[in-house]
Scaffold this motif. Structure first.
Motif, PDB file in Angstrom:
ATOM      1  N   ASP A  75       0.845  -1.185   0.000  1.00 17.65           N
ATOM      2  CA  ASP A  75       0.000   0.000   0.000  1.00 17.65           C
ATOM      3  C   ASP A  75       0.881   1.236   0.000  1.00 17.65           C
ATOM      4  OD1 ASP A  75      -2.433  -1.418   0.115  1.00 17.65           O
ATOM      5  OD2 ASP A  75      -2.139  -1.740   2.264  1.00 17.65           O
ATOM      6  N   ALA A  76       0.773   2.049  -1.041  1.00 24.46           N
ATOM      7  CA  ALA A  76       1.548   3.284  -1.137  1.00 24.46           C
ATOM      8  C   ALA A  76       0.796   4.405  -0.431  1.00 24.46           C
ATOM      9  CB  ALA A  76       1.774   3.632  -2.603  1.00 24.46           C
ATOM     10  N   PRO A  77       1.500   5.514  -0.121  1.00 25.25           N
ATOM     11  CA  PRO A  77       0.804   6.666   0.457  1.00 25.25           C
ATOM     12  C   PRO A  77      -0.336   7.120  -0.448  1.00 25.25           C
ATOM     13  CG  PRO A  77       3.188   6.940   0.592  1.00 25.25           C
ATOM     14  CD  PRO A  77       2.954   5.715  -0.227  1.00 25.25           C
ATOM     15  N   GLY A  78      -1.442   7.474   0.137  1.00 27.70           N
ATOM     16  CA  GLY A  78      -2.610   7.869  -0.638  1.00 27.70           C
ATOM     17  C   GLY A  78      -3.516   6.709  -0.995  1.00 27.70           C
ATOM     18  N   GLY A  79      -3.160   5.491  -0.520  1.00 30.72           N
ATOM     19  CA  GLY A  79      -4.018   4.346  -0.736  1.00 30.72           C
ATOM     20  C   GLY A  79      -3.784   3.601  -2.030  1.00 30.72           C
ATOM     21  N   GLU A  80      -2.805   4.028  -2.822  1.00 29.34           N
ATOM     22  CA  GLU A  80      -2.534   3.333  -4.079  1.00 29.34           C
ATOM     23  C   GLU A  80      -1.992   1.934  -3.796  1.00 29.34           C
ATOM     24  OE1 GLU A  80       0.670   3.518  -7.793  1.00 29.34           O
ATOM     25  OE2 GLU A  80       0.586   5.131  -6.301  1.00 29.34           O
ATOM     26  N   ARG A  81      -2.510   0.959  -4.517  1.00 27.38           N
ATOM     27  CA  ARG A  81      -2.064  -0.432  -4.372  1.00 27.38           C
ATOM     28  C   ARG A  81      -1.031  -0.737  -5.452  1.00 27.38           C
ATOM     29  NH1 ARG A  81      -1.642  -4.399  -0.607  1.00 27.38           N
ATOM     30  NH2 ARG A  81      -1.929  -6.481  -1.494  1.00 27.38           N
ATOM     31  N   ARG A  82       0.093  -1.279  -5.072  1.00 22.15           N
ATOM     32  CA  ARG A  82       1.116  -1.599  -6.052  1.00 22.15           C
ATOM     33  C   ARG A  82       1.687  -2.986  -5.792  1.00 22.15           C
ATOM     34  NH1 ARG A  82       5.521   2.971  -4.635  1.00 22.15           N
ATOM     35  NH2 ARG A  82       3.680   4.227  -5.034  1.00 22.15           N
ATOM     36  N   ASN A  83       2.137  -3.615  -6.843  1.00 26.85           N
ATOM     37  CA  ASN A  83       2.800  -4.907  -6.733  1.00 26.85           C
ATOM     38  C   ASN A  83       4.315  -4.689  -6.815  1.00 26.85           C
ATOM     39  OD1 ASN A  83       0.477  -6.587  -6.591  1.00 26.85           O
ATOM     40  ND2 ASN A  83       0.174  -6.269  -8.793  1.00 26.85           N
ATOM     41  N   LEU A  84       5.032  -5.200  -5.847  1.00 22.48           N
ATOM     42  CA  LEU A  84       6.477  -5.050  -5.788  1.00 22.48           C
ATOM     43  C   LEU A  84       7.141  -6.409  -5.942  1.00 22.48           C
ATOM     44  CD1 LEU A  84       6.906  -2.581  -2.788  1.00 22.48           C
ATOM     45  CD2 LEU A  84       6.686  -2.043  -5.223  1.00 22.48           C
ATOM     46  N   ARG A  85       8.052  -6.502  -6.893  1.00 20.54           N
ATOM     47  CA  ARG A  85       8.863  -7.708  -7.019  1.00 20.54           C
ATOM     48  C   ARG A  85      10.145  -7.501  -6.223  1.00 20.54           C
ATOM     49  NH1 ARG A  85      11.368 -10.547 -12.517  1.00 20.54           N
ATOM     50  NH2 ARG A  85      12.227 -12.387 -11.448  1.00 20.54           N
ATOM     51  N   LEU A  86      10.391  -8.419  -5.297  1.00 23.66           N
ATOM     52  CA  LEU A  86      11.550  -8.311  -4.418  1.00 23.66           C
ATOM     53  C   LEU A  86      12.518  -9.461  -4.662  1.00 23.66           C
ATOM     54  CD1 LEU A  86       9.843  -7.467  -0.997  1.00 23.66           C
ATOM     55  CD2 LEU A  86      11.138  -5.909  -2.444  1.00 23.66           C
ATOM     56  N   LEU A  87      13.791  -9.126  -4.751  1.00 20.28           N
ATOM     57  CA  LEU A  87      14.853 -10.120  -4.780  1.00 20.28           C
ATOM     58  C   LEU A  87      15.610 -10.012  -3.470  1.00 20.28           C
ATOM     59  CD1 LEU A  87      16.539 -12.230  -6.388  1.00 20.28           C
ATOM     60  CD2 LEU A  87      18.008 -10.327  -7.079  1.00 20.28           C
ATOM     61  N   LEU A  88      15.766 -11.139  -2.771  1.00 11.66           N
ATOM     62  CA  LEU A  88      16.460 -11.167  -1.483  1.00 11.66           C
ATOM     63  C   LEU A  88      17.604 -12.172  -1.564  1.00 11.66           C
ATOM     64  CD1 LEU A  88      13.099 -11.250  -0.994  1.00 11.66           C
ATOM     65  CD2 LEU A  88      13.823 -10.897   1.369  1.00 11.66           C
ATOM     66  N   GLN A  89      18.789 -11.769  -1.097  1.00  9.72           N
ATOM     67  CA  GLN A  89      19.918 -12.690  -1.058  1.00  9.72           C
ATOM     68  C   GLN A  89      20.725 -12.439   0.203  1.00  9.72           C
ATOM     69  OE1 GLN A  89      21.872 -11.916  -4.767  1.00  9.72           O
ATOM     70  NE2 GLN A  89      22.962 -10.115  -4.013  1.00  9.72           N
ATOM     71  N   PRO A  90      21.272 -13.516   0.799  1.00  9.43           N
ATOM     72  CA  PRO A  90      22.008 -13.370   2.059  1.00  9.43           C
ATOM     73  C   PRO A  90      23.388 -12.757   1.844  1.00  9.43           C
ATOM     74  CG  PRO A  90      22.082 -15.642   1.328  1.00  9.43           C
ATOM     75  CD  PRO A  90      21.181 -14.924   0.374  1.00  9.43           C
ATOM     76  N   VAL A  91      23.834 -11.987   2.827  1.00  4.97           N
ATOM     77  CA  VAL A  91      25.209 -11.462   2.868  1.00  4.97           C
ATOM     78  C   VAL A  91      25.929 -12.228   3.966  1.00  4.97           C
ATOM     79  CG1 VAL A  91      26.669  -9.445   3.255  1.00  4.97           C
ATOM     80  CG2 VAL A  91      24.465  -9.200   2.071  1.00  4.97           C
ATOM     81  N   MET A  92      26.955 -12.988   3.593  1.00  4.12           N
ATOM     82  CA  MET A  92      27.622 -13.891   4.519  1.00  4.12           C
ATOM     83  C   MET A  92      28.897 -13.264   5.071  1.00  4.12           C
ATOM     84  SD  MET A  92      25.421 -16.252   4.292  1.00  4.12           S
ATOM     85  CE  MET A  92      26.239 -17.471   5.353  1.00  4.12           C
ATOM     86  N   ASP A  93      29.153 -13.529   6.344  1.00  7.00           N
ATOM     87  CA  ASP A  93      30.387 -13.092   6.996  1.00  7.00           C
ATOM     88  C   ASP A  93      30.804 -14.179   7.971  1.00  7.00           C
ATOM     89  OD1 ASP A  93      32.529 -11.802   8.102  1.00  7.00           O
ATOM     90  OD2 ASP A  93      31.398 -10.218   9.084  1.00  7.00           O
ATOM     91  N   GLY A  94      31.897 -14.868   7.665  1.00  2.86           N
ATOM     92  CA  GLY A  94      32.373 -15.930   8.549  1.00  2.86           C
ATOM     93  C   GLY A  94      31.411 -17.084   8.687  1.00  2.86           C
ATOM     94  N   GLY A  95      30.681 -17.393   7.630  1.00  2.00           N
ATOM     95  CA  GLY A  95      29.742 -18.502   7.666  1.00  2.00           C
ATOM     96  C   GLY A  95      28.374 -18.151   8.198  1.00  2.00           C
ATOM     97  N   ALA A  96      28.179 -16.926   8.644  1.00  2.00           N
ATOM     98  CA  ALA A  96      26.887 -16.507   9.185  1.00  2.00           C
ATOM     99  C   ALA A  96      26.290 -15.432   8.290  1.00  2.00           C
ATOM    100  CB  ALA A  96      27.043 -15.972  10.607  1.00  2.00           C
ATOM    101  N   CYS A  97      24.969 -15.421   8.209  1.00  2.63           N
ATOM    102  CA  CYS A  97      24.270 -14.389   7.457  1.00  2.63           C
ATOM    103  C   CYS A  97      24.092 -13.170   8.352  1.00  2.63           C
ATOM    104  CB  CYS A  97      22.909 -14.916   6.990  1.00  2.63           C
ATOM    105  SG  CYS A  97      21.922 -13.681   6.098  1.00  2.63           S
TER     106      CYS A  97
END
Length: 220
Positions: A189-211
């Protein structure tokens, strides 16, 4: 080298600049540097000779015999101080290749950023320790914020409806626990009530074997 000239140089040092060692004998050490670097280089050399520093390390541009630019990492120290002048040891490393790689990387990053702006694709990163989200300008616009800035995840999550919010949290957990990359589309939901579809790409950032973070892209 001595402060007033270069009586001896290693073969690899001379070759780095396109000379034979004998050709550098007696040459002005500072004159080998790129013209705009000479003033600061001379001041640093004078400070070393005056005993203000034991050693000085710097990255500077030299001029190759053919006129091209050579990036050099140098460490300068005084070996001996005498009436006839100061004996200076200069250890150098040709870092031109790494500098060119850095330049290509910066150019690539700029191209990717500009392409993202043209396509309306934004970048974002979530720090899992602080739950702070860094947003690019396009990402801020896609999520309904007025400017590029870090925001708290608790301020970002409410723009999604309950089912989509659960899907987002599930995707973040997959990144954090299973180290998976996730691609999903959510309603926001955008400001003003506008409905939008968002495509999200998520990827882990690793440091020493931990995300430690999750980063990705968003497209409206």
């Amino acid at each position: 080298a001595q402060a007033q000239g270069v009586p001896r140089s290693h073969g690899s040092y001379a070759a780095m600049l396109g000379y034979a060692p004998a050709e550098l004998a007696g040459s002005d050490f500072i004159s080998l540097k790129w013209p705009t670097e000479r003033g600061e280089a001379r001041r640093l050399l004078e400070d070393v000779c005056a005993g203000k520093f034991d050693t000085v390390s710097s990255e500077r541009r030299y001029r190759h015999r053919n006129g091209s630019l050579v990036w050099v990492r140098s460490t300068v120290c005084v070996l001996e101080q005498g009436r006839s002048g100061n004996s200076i040891l200069v250890v150098t490393e040709d870092i031109s290749a790494s500098k060119r790689s850095e330049q290509r990387l910066r150019m690539s990053e700029t191209l990717v950023r500009n392409a993202g702006v043209m396509a309306g694709i934004g970048g974002w990163s979530l720090d899992l320790a602080t739950l702070s989200v860094d947003l690019s300008e396009c990402a801020a616009t896609s999520f309904g914020f007025t400017q590029e800035r870090p925001v708290a995840f608790t301020a970002l999550a409410p723009i999604f409806q309950r089912a989509d919010r659960r899907a987002l949290l599930g995707a973040l957990n997959r990144c954090r626990r299973r180290h998976e990359t996730v691609d999903l589309t959510l309603g926001a939901d955008a400001p003003g009530g506008e409905r939008r579809n968002l495509r999200l790409l998520l990827q882990p950032v690793m440091d020493g074997g931990a995300c430690t973070a999750v980063e990705g892209a968003v497209h409206n």
